[in-house]
Structures are given as C-alpha cells and as structure tokens.
Motif scaffolding. Structure first.
Motif, short mmCIF file in Angstrom:
data_model
loop_
_atom_site.label_atom_id
_atom_site.label_comp_id
_atom_site.label_asym_id
_atom_site.label_seq_id
_atom_site.Cartn_x
_atom_site.Cartn_y
_atom_site.Cartn_z
N PHE A 80 73.68 50.12 19.06
CA PHE A 80 72.93 48.92 18.68
C PHE A 80 71.50 49.26 18.28
CE2 PHE A 80 76.29 46.64 21.07
CZ PHE A 80 76.64 45.74 20.07
N THR A 81 70.94 50.32 18.88
CA THR A 81 69.61 50.75 18.45
C THR A 81 69.65 51.21 17.00
OG1 THR A 81 69.00 51.44 20.69
CG2 THR A 81 67.73 52.38 18.87
N SER A 82 70.67 51.99 16.64
CA SER A 82 70.82 52.46 15.26
C SER A 82 71.06 51.29 14.31
CB SER A 82 71.98 53.45 15.17
OG SER A 82 71.79 54.55 16.03
N LEU A 83 71.85 50.31 14.76
CA LEU A 83 72.20 49.19 13.89
C LEU A 83 71.05 48.21 13.73
CD1 LEU A 83 74.40 47.73 12.26
CD2 LEU A 83 75.12 46.62 14.39
N ILE A 84 70.34 47.97 14.82
CA ILE A 84 69.29 46.95 14.79
C ILE A 84 68.03 47.48 14.13
CG2 ILE A 84 67.75 45.60 16.27
CD1 ILE A 84 70.05 45.28 18.22
N THR A 85 67.77 48.79 14.23
CA THR A 85 66.52 49.34 13.68
C THR A 85 66.32 48.99 12.21
OG1 THR A 85 66.48 51.15 15.29
CG2 THR A 85 65.21 51.45 13.27
N PRO A 86 67.30 49.22 11.31
CA PRO A 86 67.09 48.82 9.90
C PRO A 86 66.86 47.32 9.74
CG PRO A 86 68.97 50.30 10.09
CD PRO A 86 68.60 49.89 11.47
N LEU A 87 67.54 46.52 10.56
CA LEU A 87 67.38 45.06 10.44
C LEU A 87 65.98 44.65 10.90
CD1 LEU A 87 70.86 43.91 11.79
CD2 LEU A 87 70.18 44.50 9.46
N ILE A 88 65.50 45.29 11.98
CA ILE A 88 64.14 44.99 12.45
C ILE A 88 63.12 45.40 11.40
CG2 ILE A 88 62.39 45.60 14.16
CD1 ILE A 88 64.58 45.83 16.23
N LEU A 89 63.34 46.56 10.79
CA LEU A 89 62.42 47.02 9.74
C LEU A 89 62.41 46.04 8.56
CD1 LEU A 89 63.08 50.87 9.58
CD2 LEU A 89 61.03 49.71 10.41
N LEU A 90 63.59 45.51 8.21
CA LEU A 90 63.65 44.56 7.10
C LEU A 90 62.85 43.29 7.44
CD1 LEU A 90 64.77 43.77 4.34
CD2 LEU A 90 66.81 42.89 5.49
N VAL A 91 62.99 42.81 8.67
CA VAL A 91 62.24 41.62 9.09
C VAL A 91 60.74 41.90 9.07
CG1 VAL A 91 61.79 40.04 11.00
CG2 VAL A 91 64.13 40.69 10.46
N LEU A 92 60.35 43.07 9.61
CA LEU A 92 58.93 43.42 9.65
C LEU A 92 58.38 43.59 8.24
CD1 LEU A 92 58.85 45.94 12.63
CD2 LEU A 92 58.09 43.56 12.62
N TYR A 93 59.13 44.30 7.39
CA TYR A 93 58.69 44.49 6.01
C TYR A 93 58.54 43.15 5.30
CZ TYR A 93 59.47 49.56 6.04
OH TYR A 93 59.41 50.91 6.29
N GLY A 94 59.58 42.30 5.44
CA GLY A 94 59.56 41.03 4.76
C GLY A 94 58.48 40.09 5.28
N THR A 95 58.15 40.23 6.56
CA THR A 95 57.16 39.34 7.17
C THR A 95 55.73 39.77 6.86
OG1 THR A 95 58.68 38.85 8.98
CG2 THR A 95 56.36 38.31 9.32
N PHE A 96 55.46 41.07 7.01
CA PHE A 96 54.07 41.53 6.93
C PHE A 96 53.73 42.20 5.59
CE2 PHE A 96 55.14 41.54 11.48
CZ PHE A 96 54.12 40.74 11.97
N LEU A 97 54.65 42.98 5.04
CA LEU A 97 54.32 43.73 3.85
C LEU A 97 54.58 42.98 2.55
CD1 LEU A 97 55.52 47.37 4.71
CD2 LEU A 97 53.20 46.44 4.74
N SER A 98 55.52 42.02 2.59
CA SER A 98 55.88 41.34 1.34
C SER A 98 54.67 40.61 0.74
CB SER A 98 57.02 40.35 1.58
OG SER A 98 56.65 39.37 2.53
N ASN A 99 53.89 39.96 1.59
CA ASN A 99 52.71 39.25 1.08
C ASN A 99 51.68 40.21 0.48
OD1 ASN A 99 53.72 36.75 1.85
ND2 ASN A 99 52.77 36.83 3.87
N VAL A 100 51.53 41.37 1.14
CA VAL A 100 50.58 42.37 0.63
C VAL A 100 51.03 42.87 -0.73
CG1 VAL A 100 49.53 44.62 1.05
CG2 VAL A 100 49.90 43.04 2.95
N TYR A 101 52.32 43.25 -0.85
CA TYR A 101 52.85 43.73 -2.12
C TYR A 101 52.80 42.64 -3.19
CZ TYR A 101 54.70 47.90 0.19
OH TYR A 101 54.83 49.08 0.87
#
Length: 300
Positions: A23-44
């Motif tokens: 679950f750590t392996s599976l959730i890590t990409p999903l967490i990264l997607l949420v973090l990227y979409g939440t914090f970095l998308s506005n910056v980009y």
C-alpha cells in the motif's frame, strides 16, 4: 525454469502479502498526484499563462490545463517508476535479514536463478503499480485537458516500461550489498528525496545553473523524464501551432519544460534519448550480473 517460476511467484506473493509495503508503493504515486495537483498546478498555471500573455498570445484555459497536467503527470511517473522499484526490491534485503536467502541458497537452486527471480519479481510488481498510476494520471489529464492521441498513449506506456526496467536494474545494483534494515531505510530515503531533483521531475533542468545542467545531462533518468514529457505534451504543442502560436514561443516552452534537452549545447534527439536509456538498462543489468558472480566466487 520451473524453479525460476516458483521463486518469482514466491517473491511476488510475499510483496503483495506485505500490506504495508504494497500500500505504501501504491499510495505514494497517488499522494504525489494530489500534492502536485494541489500545490504545483497553480504555480505552473501562472508561469505558463504569464509567459504566453507576455508574448501577446491569448491562451485557452483547456490548453493551459493540458500543458500543466502533462508536466505534472510526467514528473510523477518519472519519479514513481524508479522509487517504487526500490520499494519493491526491498524483499532482497528482507530475505538477508530474516535468513530466508540463506535457506534458499541451501536448496538445489542456482544463485543465478535466485538473482533473476528477484529482478523479475520486482519488475512485475513495479509494472503493476506504475500501470495503475498511469491510468490514474491519464484520468486526471482527461479532466485537466486531453490532447493525447492513441500513439501518444502507446508511447507513454512504452516509456513507463523502459523506466521501470531502468529502476529495477538500478535498485537491484544498489540493494544487492545491503544487509540491514537501517541500510535499506537510508537508501530508500535518499532515493525518494533526491531522485526527483536529479532527473528533472521536481524542477525543470532548464532552471538549473549551466554547470549543474551539464552534470545532470550525463544521468539516464533525465532522458527518461524528457521522453515522458515529449509524449504527454506533444499534442499540446501541436494544438498551440494550430491556434497560431509563433514557432519561437512553442520552442521556448519546449525548452522550459525539458522536452528539448541539450548535451553541451547540442540538442538531443528522441532516438538518442532512447539509446541512452536502453544502454543504461543494459549496463545496470550487466553490473547486477557481475555483482552476483563475484559474490558467488567469494563465498566459494
């Protein structure tokens, strides 16, 4: 081959049976997607919009969304294909810690078969996780702005397979000499924290200093990230041209997001990126084989 198949099944089953690791392996990409979409998308989004508006070009929201979404998911997949492989390959270290590897070597199983079983089991497990992550990323991109063709999707999947092969080979070489839980945790932390920067996933290489860009241009992961971005963003750039964007503006954007890479001032073509990544896989696999051979001779 029957023994190899049994060992691959055993290693894969143990990986999925360890729910914490799986679950750590599976959730890590999903967490990264949420973090990227939440914090970095506005910056980009603001970066792309301001750059294009400064060039006097009107930018549709969907096109900006496709550009930002493509950069986000290419960054996520570039990191996940390698870091998940390191996580999946921890079974090699766990078997040393628990003594299971010693029990397996006492059985009538060749050391080469055992080494190959670890590699193939890690490859299968990582591919499973990364294909799920790719499906989720494509779903996100369909919401943000979809400009992919069937060819682009196929090329993206091929890039993921190559990067998983590279990540599996690299993790096999790095994890092979480890023998304690502390060593495995330290390596995992270093890879998770640092790989995204050196491959250009967290920050485009074009924003680094000239000296650092030259150093990073020798790393295979850099070219894997660029391949992903070329295939995810190719449709976006074509749409920009259709809408009348000047060629120099499109080329500047390609440079800024590392779709165009330069090796000491010379532009690297896509086929060269593939050659570099495939060569890195072959070298890493060869090194893994040599390490196993030398280890067997030492024990003898």
């Amino acid at each position: 081959m029957t023994g190899l198949g049994t060992l691959i099944w055993r290693n894969t089953k143990l990986y999925f049976k360890d729910r914490g690791m799986f679950f750590t392996s599976l959730i890590t990409p999903l967490i990264l997607l949420v973090l990227y979409g939440t914090f970095l998308s506005n910056v980009y989004d603001e970066t792309f919009r301001s750059a294009l508006e400064a060039a006097g070009t009107t930018v549709p929201d969907k096109l900006i969304g496709g550009c930002v979404g493509g950069e986000l998911i290419s960054s996520l997949l570039a990191v996940s294909c390698v870091t998940v492989a390191f996580c999946s390959n921890l079974l090699m270290v766990q078997d040393k810690i628990t003594g299971a590897r010693q029990d397996l070597t006492m059985a009538p199983v060749k050391k080469s078969t055992l080494a190959l079983s670890y590699y193939l089991a890690t490859l299968l497990s990582t591919l499973f996780i990364c294909f799920i992550a790719t499906g989720v990323c494509l779903g996100y991109l369909s919401y943000a702005g979809w400009y992919l063709t069937a060819w682009d999707v196929g090329a993206l999947l091929f890039d993921v397979i190559l990067l998983v092969l590279f990540g599996t080979a690299l993790s096999s070489c790095v994890n092979f000499p480890l023998s304690t839980q502390g060593q495995a945790s330290a390596v995992g932390t270093i890879v998770s924290a640092g790989y995204g920067f050196v491959c250009g996933a967290y920050m485009p290489i074009s924003q680094f200093s000239d000296g650092l860009q030259k150093v990073i241009s020798f790393l295979p992961g850099t070219y894997g990230t660029s391949l992903l971005r070329n295939h995810v963003l190719g449709g976006v750039f074509e749409e920009m041209k259709v809408q009348g964007f000047p060629d120099e503006v499109v080329e500047a954007i390609r440079d800024s997001v590392d779709c165009n890479l330069y090796f000491f001032g010379n532009k690297v073509e896509l086929y060269s990126m593939y050659l570099v990544l495939i060569a890195a896989i072959v070298i890493a696999v060869g090194l893994y084989v040599v390490m196993n051979v030398l280890s067997g001779r030492k024990r003898t």
